[in-house]
Design an enzyme around this catalytic site. Structure first.
Site, mmCIF file in Angstrom:
data_model
loop_
_atom_site.group_PDB
_atom_site.id
_atom_site.type_symbol
_atom_site.label_atom_id
_atom_site.label_comp_id
_atom_site.label_asym_id
_atom_site.label_seq_id
_atom_site.Cartn_x
_atom_site.Cartn_y
_atom_site.Cartn_z
ATOM 1 C CG LEU A 240 -1.968 -1.047 1.379
ATOM 2 C CD1 LEU A 240 -2.764 -0.829 2.665
ATOM 3 C CD2 LEU A 240 -2.913 -1.075 0.174
ATOM 4 C CG ASP A 241 0.138 4.443 -2.782
ATOM 5 O OD1 ASP A 241 1.015 3.737 -3.297
ATOM 6 O OD2 ASP A 241 -0.798 4.958 -3.421
ATOM 7 N NE ARG A 242 4.965 8.642 5.235
ATOM 8 C CZ ARG A 242 5.723 9.708 5.479
ATOM 9 N NH1 ARG A 242 6.369 10.300 4.488
ATOM 10 N NH2 ARG A 242 5.833 10.180 6.707
#
Length: 289
Positions: A131-133
């Site tokens: 997942l993106d940050r």
């Protein structure tokens, strides 16, 4: 690490049996080079050894570790765990894997710390659903390289990821599919819909309308970087808080995106594993207003 498979077919090679049970060619190449041991009966053997019907094949692999990955303590919410899989709820703002700017406080660091604390022999977390940050929610982690290789061979229809997102505006259709190719120009981190991009398909359902915004459930049919964010921006409904894609920052300080459901066929048991996790507080607060 040790696994056992029994040959239920007619006589065949060890290699063919292991491939049929989902092991990757990459892992078999490592075994061939001495990175593991295969036993038929009571003796070590080669991948070309023939296996009789109902005969067992034992695979032994050395324990995994990577001293470059620092073990960190805390900040880990576990949703599911067994011998091969660890599923966690990642908080928004936590980077998934170590990089040049952060090598000690990423999700991988916390997972390694948990594995050390729980006495695991294998200490290299293999991230399957990254997942993106600033995206929160479910992350699937393979606890060993056998599981990592086997999950990569699962058919897409047997691997489903669902997200909840809050987007700007009221979507006209309650259900739709966005089928637009995604790519990027030069080395820009920002992705765009473009004719020369890679195939990208996003399906969504409107779950609720909150003032001038909409809560949508999203299913990914492909896995492009920033796919949900790019697709909703392309139809004029960017995610709240998504600074990179011109989302409204008044009510959210990060993209309003949460991976809330995962369902996949476990290649070891041939049974489905399904988990869900609740929306985080920042998204819940937006829905209450």
């Amino acid at each position: 690490m040790e696994y056992t498979w029994t040959n239920s077919e007619i006589k065949q090679t060890v290699k063919k049996l292991l491939l049929a049970n989902g092991l990757s060619q990459r892992l078999l190449n490592q075994i061939r080079r001495g990175g593991g041991e295969v036993i038929v009966g009571t003796k070590p053997c080669k991948l070309t050894t023939m296996v009789a019907c109902n005969q067992a094949v034992i695979l032994k692999l050395p324990n995994e570790n990577n001293d470059d990955i620092v073990a960190a303590q805390g900040k880990l919410t576990i949703l599911y765990e067994d011998k091969n899989w660890l599923i966690v709820d990642k908080i928004a703002g936590m980077t998934t894997v170590p990089g040049p700017s952060n090598r000690e406080t990423t999700l991988v660091n916390y997972v390694k710390g948990y594995l050390v604390e729980s006495g695991s022999d294998d200490l290299v977390p293999h991230i399957i659903t990254r997942l993106d940050r600033f995206t929160s929610g479910i992350v699937l982690i393979a606890k060993n390289k056998v599981a990592q290789g086997m999950i990569d061979k699962i058919d897409r229809k047997d691997f489903e990821k669902y997200y909840l997102a809050i987007v700007e505006g009221n979507l006209l259709s309650g259900h739709a599919i966005i089928n637009k190719p995604i790519g990027r120009k030069d080395s820009n981190i920002r992705r765009e819909v473009m004719s020369g991009g890679k195939k990208a398909i996003t399906e969504y359902w409107v779950k609720n309308r909150i003032g001038d915004n909409s809560l949508v459930m999203v299913k990914l049919h492909t896995g492009r970087t920033h796919q949900i964010r790019v697709h909703f921006d392309s139809i004029g409904h960017p995610l709240l808080g998504d600074k990179l894609y011109a989302g409204n920052l008044d009510r959210m300080t990060r993209q309003a995106l949460h991976a809330f459901k995962l369902k996949f066929l476990d290649p070891f048991t041939q049974k489905y594993i399904e988990v869900e996790c609740d929306l985080p507080e920042d998204m819940l607060q937006v829905l209450k207003k």
